[in-house]
Enzyme design. Structure first.
Site, PDB file in Angstrom:
ATOM      1  N   THR A 210      -5.898   2.767  -7.085  1.00 12.89           N
ATOM      2  CA  THR A 210      -7.032   2.525  -6.291  1.00 12.89           C
ATOM      3  C   THR A 210      -7.976   3.722  -7.055  1.00 12.89           C
ATOM      4  O   THR A 210      -7.547   4.833  -6.927  1.00 12.89           O
ATOM      5  CB  THR A 210      -6.998   2.672  -5.069  1.00 12.89           C
TER       6      THR A 210
ATOM      7  N   LYS B 240      -8.031  -0.829  -9.258  1.00 12.50           N
ATOM      8  CA  LYS B 240      -8.856  -1.324  -8.221  1.00 12.50           C
ATOM      9  C   LYS B 240      -9.878  -0.371  -8.030  1.00 12.50           C
ATOM     10  O   LYS B 240      -9.818   0.474  -7.748  1.00 12.50           O
ATOM     11  CB  LYS B 240      -7.880  -1.513  -7.256  1.00 12.50           C
TER      12      LYS B 240
ATOM     13  N   HIS C 132     -13.374  -1.745  -1.813  1.00 13.20           N
ATOM     14  CA  HIS C 132     -12.403  -1.201  -0.580  1.00 13.20           C
ATOM     15  C   HIS C 132     -13.023  -1.818   0.906  1.00 13.20           C
ATOM     16  O   HIS C 132     -12.824  -1.402   1.687  1.00 13.20           O
ATOM     17  CB  HIS C 132     -12.451   0.216  -0.485  1.00 13.20           C
TER      18      HIS C 132
ATOM     19  N   SER D  89       0.711  -1.299  -0.107  1.00 10.57           N
ATOM     20  CA  SER D  89       0.190   0.036   0.008  1.00 10.57           C
ATOM     21  C   SER D  89       0.910   1.173   0.184  1.00 10.57           C
ATOM     22  O   SER D  89       1.869   1.346   0.521  1.00 10.57           O
ATOM     23  CB  SER D  89      -0.927   0.185   1.172  1.00 10.57           C
TER      24      SER D  89
ATOM     25  N   TYR E  92      -2.201   5.732  -4.612  1.00 13.59           N
ATOM     26  CA  TYR E  92      -3.218   6.753  -4.472  1.00 13.59           C
ATOM     27  C   TYR E  92      -2.669   8.112  -5.171  1.00 13.59           C
ATOM     28  O   TYR E  92      -1.449   8.309  -4.865  1.00 13.59           O
ATOM     29  CB  TYR E  92      -3.809   7.140  -3.085  1.00 13.59           C
TER      30      TYR E  92
END
Length: 348
Positions: free
Chosen positions: A156, A219, A243, A106, A130
Protein backbone atom coordinates in the site's frame (compact mmCIF):
# COMPACT_ATOMS: atom_id res chain seq x y z
CA UNK A 1 -35.71 -9.46 4.91
CA UNK A 2 -34.57 -10.73 1.51
CA UNK A 3 -31.03 -9.68 0.69
CA UNK A 4 -31.32 -8.77 -2.99
CA UNK A 5 -28.48 -6.31 -3.59
CA UNK A 6 -25.39 -5.01 -1.80
CA UNK A 7 -27.21 -1.98 -0.38
CA UNK A 8 -29.41 -4.40 1.60
CA UNK A 9 -26.28 -5.66 3.37
CA UNK A 10 -25.15 -2.08 3.93
CA UNK A 11 -28.47 -1.21 5.58
CA UNK A 12 -28.25 -4.30 7.79
CA UNK A 13 -24.69 -3.53 8.87
CA UNK A 14 -25.55 0.10 9.65
CA UNK A 15 -28.51 -1.01 11.77
CA UNK A 16 -26.82 -3.81 13.74
CA UNK A 17 -23.12 -2.97 14.05
CA UNK A 18 -22.06 -0.91 17.07
CA UNK A 19 -21.89 2.76 16.04
CA UNK A 20 -18.15 2.99 16.62
CA UNK A 21 -17.55 -0.01 14.30
CA UNK A 22 -19.97 1.23 11.62
CA UNK A 23 -18.39 4.69 11.69
CA UNK A 24 -14.90 3.20 11.38
CA UNK A 25 -15.83 1.11 8.32
CA UNK A 26 -17.89 3.88 6.70
CA UNK A 27 -15.41 6.70 7.30
CA UNK A 28 -13.91 8.75 4.53
CA UNK A 29 -11.37 11.53 4.91
CA UNK A 30 -12.42 15.12 5.62
CA UNK A 31 -15.71 15.86 3.76
CA UNK A 32 -15.87 12.32 2.31
CA UNK A 33 -16.12 13.70 -1.23
CA UNK A 34 -13.73 11.13 -2.73
CA UNK A 35 -15.43 8.29 -0.85
CA UNK A 36 -18.80 9.29 -2.31
CA UNK A 37 -17.41 10.10 -5.76
CA UNK A 38 -16.06 6.54 -6.04
CA UNK A 39 -19.70 5.43 -6.27
CA UNK A 40 -21.18 8.37 -8.14
CA UNK A 41 -18.59 8.22 -10.94
CA UNK A 42 -20.05 4.91 -12.20
CA UNK A 43 -23.35 6.67 -12.93
CA UNK A 44 -21.61 8.82 -15.55
CA UNK A 45 -20.55 5.74 -17.53
CA UNK A 46 -23.12 4.28 -19.91
CA UNK A 47 -23.16 1.02 -21.81
CA UNK A 48 -23.22 0.55 -25.57
CA UNK A 49 -24.87 -2.89 -25.52
CA UNK A 50 -24.75 -5.14 -28.57
CA UNK A 51 -27.78 -7.20 -29.62
CA UNK A 52 -28.45 -10.62 -31.15
CA UNK A 53 -25.26 -12.15 -29.90
CA UNK A 54 -25.30 -15.73 -28.63
CA UNK A 55 -25.12 -15.49 -24.84
CA UNK A 56 -26.61 -18.90 -24.11
CA UNK A 57 -23.26 -20.07 -22.70
CA UNK A 58 -21.50 -17.63 -20.38
CA UNK A 59 -17.89 -17.80 -19.21
CA UNK A 60 -17.13 -15.27 -16.45
CA UNK A 61 -13.80 -16.75 -15.31
CA UNK A 62 -10.57 -14.81 -15.51
CA UNK A 63 -6.94 -15.13 -14.41
CA UNK A 64 -4.91 -12.85 -12.14
CA UNK A 65 -1.15 -13.34 -12.17
CA UNK A 66 -1.78 -16.63 -13.91
CA UNK A 67 -4.23 -18.10 -11.37
CA UNK A 68 -7.81 -18.68 -12.43
CA UNK A 69 -10.63 -17.22 -10.34
CA UNK A 70 -14.34 -17.85 -10.79
CA UNK A 71 -15.16 -14.24 -11.71
CA UNK A 72 -13.23 -10.95 -11.71
CA UNK A 73 -14.08 -9.82 -8.17
CA UNK A 74 -11.76 -10.32 -5.19
CA UNK A 75 -11.71 -9.08 -1.60
CA UNK A 76 -9.68 -5.93 -0.94
CA UNK A 77 -7.51 -5.58 2.16
CA UNK A 78 -9.41 -4.01 5.04
CA UNK A 79 -8.54 -4.02 8.72
CA UNK A 80 -10.20 -5.28 11.87
CA UNK A 81 -12.66 -7.89 10.55
CA UNK A 82 -13.51 -9.00 14.08
CA UNK A 83 -15.35 -5.69 14.45
CA UNK A 84 -17.81 -7.12 11.93
CA UNK A 85 -17.86 -10.83 12.92
CA UNK A 86 -16.26 -12.83 15.77
CA UNK A 87 -14.24 -15.13 13.50
CA UNK A 88 -12.91 -12.13 11.61
CA UNK A 89 -10.49 -12.77 8.78
CA UNK A 90 -10.80 -16.55 9.12
CA UNK A 91 -14.39 -16.24 7.86
CA UNK A 92 -13.23 -13.93 5.07
CA UNK A 93 -10.62 -16.45 3.92
CA UNK A 94 -13.13 -19.31 3.95
CA UNK A 95 -15.71 -17.32 1.97
CA UNK A 96 -13.14 -16.35 -0.68
CA UNK A 97 -12.06 -19.97 -1.00
CA UNK A 98 -15.66 -21.18 -1.28
CA UNK A 99 -16.28 -18.69 -4.10
CA UNK A 100 -12.90 -19.46 -5.72
CA UNK A 101 -11.60 -15.93 -5.69
CA UNK A 102 -8.72 -13.92 -4.23
CA UNK A 103 -8.55 -12.50 -0.70
CA UNK A 104 -5.96 -9.86 0.13
CA UNK A 105 -5.27 -10.09 3.85
CA UNK A 106 -4.40 -6.84 5.63
CA UNK A 107 -1.39 -6.09 7.78
CA UNK A 108 -4.04 -4.86 10.24
CA UNK A 109 -5.85 -8.17 10.59
CA UNK A 110 -7.38 -9.25 13.87
CA UNK A 111 -6.34 -12.85 13.09
CA UNK A 112 -2.78 -14.00 12.55
CA UNK A 113 -1.46 -14.83 9.11
CA UNK A 114 -1.18 -18.41 10.37
CA UNK A 115 -4.87 -18.49 11.36
CA UNK A 116 -5.92 -17.00 8.01
CA UNK A 117 -3.81 -19.53 6.15
CA UNK A 118 -5.12 -22.47 8.18
CA UNK A 119 -8.75 -21.37 7.65
CA UNK A 120 -8.49 -21.88 3.88
CA UNK A 121 -5.20 -23.68 3.17
CA UNK A 122 -5.70 -24.00 -0.59
CA UNK A 123 -7.27 -20.56 -1.11
CA UNK A 124 -5.77 -17.83 -3.27
CA UNK A 125 -4.39 -15.34 -0.75
CA UNK A 126 -2.29 -12.23 -1.23
CA UNK A 127 -0.78 -10.25 1.65
CA UNK A 128 -1.10 -6.46 1.94
CA UNK A 129 1.86 -4.71 3.55
CA UNK A 130 2.39 -1.38 5.25
CA UNK A 131 6.06 -0.57 5.70
CA UNK A 132 6.73 0.41 9.31
CA UNK A 133 9.54 2.51 10.72
CA UNK A 134 10.84 -0.69 12.27
CA UNK A 135 11.87 -2.34 9.01
CA UNK A 136 12.60 -5.64 10.77
CA UNK A 137 8.88 -5.92 11.62
CA UNK A 138 7.92 -5.47 7.96
CA UNK A 139 10.62 -7.89 6.82
CA UNK A 140 9.37 -10.58 9.21
CA UNK A 141 5.77 -10.12 7.99
CA UNK A 142 6.81 -10.51 4.35
CA UNK A 143 8.80 -13.65 5.08
CA UNK A 144 6.02 -15.14 7.22
CA UNK A 145 3.49 -14.52 4.45
CA UNK A 146 5.69 -16.17 1.84
CA UNK A 147 6.36 -19.19 4.08
CA UNK A 148 2.61 -19.59 4.68
CA UNK A 149 1.80 -19.80 0.97
CA UNK A 150 0.50 -16.31 0.29
CA UNK A 151 0.97 -15.86 -3.45
CA UNK A 152 1.66 -12.13 -3.86
CA UNK A 153 2.69 -9.10 -1.85
CA UNK A 154 0.51 -5.99 -2.11
CA UNK A 155 2.33 -2.82 -1.02
CA UNK A 156 0.00 0.00 0.00
CA UNK A 157 1.56 3.24 -1.22
CA UNK A 158 -0.96 5.90 -0.21
CA UNK A 159 -0.54 6.00 3.59
CA UNK A 160 2.62 7.90 4.57
CA UNK A 161 0.28 9.32 7.21
CA UNK A 162 -3.30 8.39 8.06
CA UNK A 163 -6.04 10.55 6.55
CA UNK A 164 -8.25 12.64 8.84
CA UNK A 165 -11.41 10.61 9.50
CA UNK A 166 -13.59 12.87 11.58
CA UNK A 167 -15.97 10.32 13.08
CA UNK A 168 -13.10 8.19 14.33
CA UNK A 169 -11.66 11.24 16.07
CA UNK A 170 -15.05 12.15 17.58
CA UNK A 171 -15.57 8.55 18.73
CA UNK A 172 -12.03 8.20 20.08
CA UNK A 173 -11.84 5.00 18.04
CA UNK A 174 -9.95 2.12 19.62
CA UNK A 175 -10.17 -1.62 19.17
CA UNK A 176 -12.14 -3.27 22.00
CA UNK A 177 -9.86 -4.70 24.71
CA UNK A 178 -10.42 -8.32 23.61
CA UNK A 179 -9.23 -7.62 20.04
CA UNK A 180 -5.63 -7.36 18.96
CA UNK A 181 -3.74 -6.62 15.79
CA UNK A 182 -2.44 -10.14 15.87
CA UNK A 183 0.42 -9.71 13.41
CA UNK A 184 1.81 -6.63 15.15
CA UNK A 185 1.07 -7.22 18.81
CA UNK A 186 4.50 -6.17 20.04
CA UNK A 187 4.82 -3.22 17.72
CA UNK A 188 1.57 -1.38 17.51
CA UNK A 189 -0.94 0.73 19.38
CA UNK A 190 -4.11 1.30 17.40
CA UNK A 191 -4.71 4.87 16.21
CA UNK A 192 -1.10 5.77 16.89
CA UNK A 193 -0.15 5.32 13.24
CA UNK A 194 3.20 7.06 13.76
CA UNK A 195 4.80 3.64 13.31
CA UNK A 196 4.08 3.91 9.58
CA UNK A 197 7.21 4.98 7.73
CA UNK A 198 6.60 8.23 5.80
CA UNK A 199 10.06 8.05 4.23
CA UNK A 200 9.16 5.11 1.94
CA UNK A 201 10.11 5.74 -1.72
CA UNK A 202 10.21 3.84 -5.00
CA UNK A 203 13.63 2.50 -4.03
CA UNK A 204 11.96 0.46 -1.31
CA UNK A 205 10.41 -1.71 -4.04
CA UNK A 206 13.94 -2.99 -4.63
CA UNK A 207 14.32 -3.64 -0.89
CA UNK A 208 11.11 -5.69 -0.89
CA UNK A 209 12.25 -7.60 -3.97
CA UNK A 210 15.42 -8.52 -2.07
CA UNK A 211 13.34 -10.06 0.72
CA UNK A 212 10.93 -12.23 -1.23
CA UNK A 213 10.31 -14.18 -4.41
CA UNK A 214 6.65 -13.17 -4.32
CA UNK A 215 5.37 -10.94 -7.13
CA UNK A 216 4.85 -7.38 -5.88
CA UNK A 217 1.68 -5.45 -6.58
CA UNK A 218 1.44 -1.76 -5.68
CA UNK A 219 -1.85 -0.40 -4.36
CA UNK A 220 -2.83 3.26 -4.37
CA UNK A 221 -1.76 4.40 -7.86
CA UNK A 222 -3.92 7.15 -9.43
CA UNK A 223 -1.73 8.80 -12.12
CA UNK A 224 0.08 7.84 -15.30
CA UNK A 225 3.35 9.15 -13.85
CA UNK A 226 3.22 6.75 -10.91
CA UNK A 227 1.95 3.92 -13.11
CA UNK A 228 5.01 4.32 -15.34
CA UNK A 229 7.29 4.37 -12.28
CA UNK A 230 5.65 1.20 -10.98
CA UNK A 231 6.37 -0.61 -14.24
CA UNK A 232 9.93 0.70 -14.28
CA UNK A 233 10.50 -0.65 -10.77
CA UNK A 234 9.42 -4.15 -11.72
CA UNK A 235 6.05 -4.52 -10.02
CA UNK A 236 3.75 -7.19 -11.45
CA UNK A 237 0.45 -5.42 -10.89
CA UNK A 238 -1.16 -2.11 -9.95
CA UNK A 239 -4.31 -1.61 -7.90
CA UNK A 240 -5.88 1.72 -8.84
CA UNK A 241 -7.10 2.79 -5.41
CA UNK A 242 -7.73 5.86 -3.27
CA UNK A 243 -8.08 3.81 -0.09
CA UNK A 244 -11.86 3.97 -0.27
CA UNK A 245 -11.68 7.76 -0.01
CA UNK A 246 -10.01 7.47 3.41
CA UNK A 247 -6.73 9.26 2.60
CA UNK A 248 -6.56 12.37 0.39
CA UNK A 249 -10.00 13.87 -0.06
CA UNK A 250 -10.72 15.55 -3.43
CA UNK A 251 -8.62 13.00 -5.31
CA UNK A 252 -10.15 11.26 -8.34
CA UNK A 253 -12.67 8.46 -8.23
CA UNK A 254 -10.81 5.25 -9.01
CA UNK A 255 -12.90 4.45 -12.10
CA UNK A 256 -11.95 7.91 -13.46
CA UNK A 257 -8.24 7.32 -12.76
CA UNK A 258 -8.33 3.84 -14.28
CA UNK A 259 -8.17 4.87 -17.95
CA UNK A 260 -5.05 7.01 -17.42
CA UNK A 261 -3.26 4.17 -15.62
CA UNK A 262 -4.26 1.52 -18.17
CA UNK A 263 -3.05 3.69 -21.04
CA UNK A 264 0.25 4.34 -19.29
CA UNK A 265 1.15 0.70 -18.61
CA UNK A 266 0.25 -0.52 -22.12
CA UNK A 267 -0.41 -4.07 -20.97
CA UNK A 268 3.02 -4.50 -19.37
CA UNK A 269 1.51 -5.27 -15.96
CA UNK A 270 -1.97 -6.25 -14.81
CA UNK A 271 -4.17 -3.39 -13.58
CA UNK A 272 -6.85 -3.90 -10.94
CA UNK A 273 -9.22 -1.48 -9.20
CA UNK A 274 -10.99 -1.03 -5.90
CA UNK A 275 -13.40 1.60 -4.64
CA UNK A 276 -17.11 2.10 -5.33
CA UNK A 277 -18.03 -1.34 -6.68
CA UNK A 278 -21.63 -1.91 -5.62
CA UNK A 279 -23.22 -3.78 -8.55
CA UNK A 280 -22.29 -6.34 -11.16
CA UNK A 281 -22.65 -3.64 -13.80
CA UNK A 282 -19.91 -1.64 -12.01
CA UNK A 283 -17.61 -4.63 -12.43
CA UNK A 284 -18.43 -4.74 -16.13
CA UNK A 285 -17.70 -1.02 -16.54
CA UNK A 286 -14.33 -1.38 -14.78
CA UNK A 287 -13.34 -4.29 -17.01
CA UNK A 288 -14.49 -2.40 -20.12
CA UNK A 289 -12.13 0.43 -19.14
CA UNK A 290 -9.19 -1.92 -18.75
CA UNK A 291 -9.22 -3.44 -15.25
CA UNK A 292 -8.30 -7.14 -15.11
CA UNK A 293 -10.16 -7.63 -11.82
CA UNK A 294 -11.82 -5.49 -9.13
CA UNK A 295 -11.69 -5.80 -5.36
CA UNK A 296 -14.43 -4.98 -2.85
CA UNK A 297 -13.75 -3.51 0.59
CA UNK A 298 -16.75 -2.23 2.53
CA UNK A 299 -19.27 -4.65 0.93
CA UNK A 300 -17.19 -7.58 2.17
CA UNK A 301 -17.44 -6.17 5.71
CA UNK A 302 -21.20 -5.75 5.35
CA UNK A 303 -21.47 -9.39 4.33
CA UNK A 304 -19.47 -10.44 7.39
CA UNK A 305 -21.67 -8.28 9.63
CA UNK A 306 -24.77 -10.00 8.22
CA UNK A 307 -23.80 -13.67 8.64
CA UNK A 308 -20.05 -14.08 8.71
CA UNK A 309 -18.64 -16.41 6.08
CA UNK A 310 -22.13 -17.20 4.76
CA UNK A 311 -23.04 -13.52 4.49
CA UNK A 312 -19.84 -12.70 2.60
CA UNK A 313 -20.52 -15.58 0.22
CA UNK A 314 -23.99 -14.10 -0.34
CA UNK A 315 -22.46 -10.74 -1.24
CA UNK A 316 -20.02 -12.34 -3.67
CA UNK A 317 -22.73 -14.52 -5.19
CA UNK A 318 -25.00 -11.52 -5.79
CA UNK A 319 -22.16 -9.65 -7.50
CA UNK A 320 -21.34 -12.75 -9.52
CA UNK A 321 -24.95 -13.16 -10.69
CA UNK A 322 -25.31 -9.46 -11.48
CA UNK A 323 -22.03 -9.43 -13.40
CA UNK A 324 -23.06 -12.46 -15.47
CA UNK A 325 -26.43 -10.87 -16.25
CA UNK A 326 -24.92 -7.48 -17.15
CA UNK A 327 -22.43 -9.19 -19.46
CA UNK A 328 -25.19 -11.13 -21.20
CA UNK A 329 -27.44 -8.09 -21.62
CA UNK A 330 -24.49 -6.11 -23.03
CA UNK A 331 -23.80 -8.89 -25.54
CA UNK A 332 -20.65 -10.47 -24.07
CA UNK A 333 -20.48 -14.24 -23.63
CA UNK A 334 -16.99 -14.27 -22.11
CA UNK A 335 -14.69 -11.90 -20.25
CA UNK A 336 -12.40 -11.80 -23.28
CA UNK A 337 -15.16 -10.03 -25.26
CA UNK A 338 -15.33 -7.09 -22.83
CA UNK A 339 -13.61 -3.96 -24.14
CA UNK A 340 -13.63 -0.19 -24.40
CA UNK A 341 -16.25 -0.37 -27.17
CA UNK A 342 -18.78 -1.41 -24.52
CA UNK A 343 -18.98 1.95 -22.72
CA UNK A 344 -19.30 5.66 -23.28
CA UNK A 345 -18.31 8.13 -20.61
CA UNK A 346 -20.62 11.12 -20.10
CA UNK A 347 -18.95 14.50 -20.43
CA UNK A 348 -21.35 16.03 -17.86
Amino acid sequence: MAMVCLSDFEAYAKKYLPKIAWDYFAAGADDCNTRDENILAYKRIHFRPRMLRDVSMMDIRTKILGTEISFPVGIAPTGFHQLAWPDGEKSTARAAKAMNTCYIASTYSTCTLEEISAAAPSGLRWFQLYIHRNRATSQQLVQRAEALGFQALVLTADVPYTGKRRDDIRNGFRLPPHMKLKNLEQDFEVCKMSLLDPSVTWNDIYWLQSLTHLPIIIKGILTKEDAELAVRHGVRGIIVSNHGGRQLDEGPATIDALVEVVEAVQGRVEVYLDGGIRKGSDVLKALALGAKCVFIGRPALWGLAYKGEEGLQDVLRILQDEFRLSMALAGCASVSEIGRHLVQVSKL
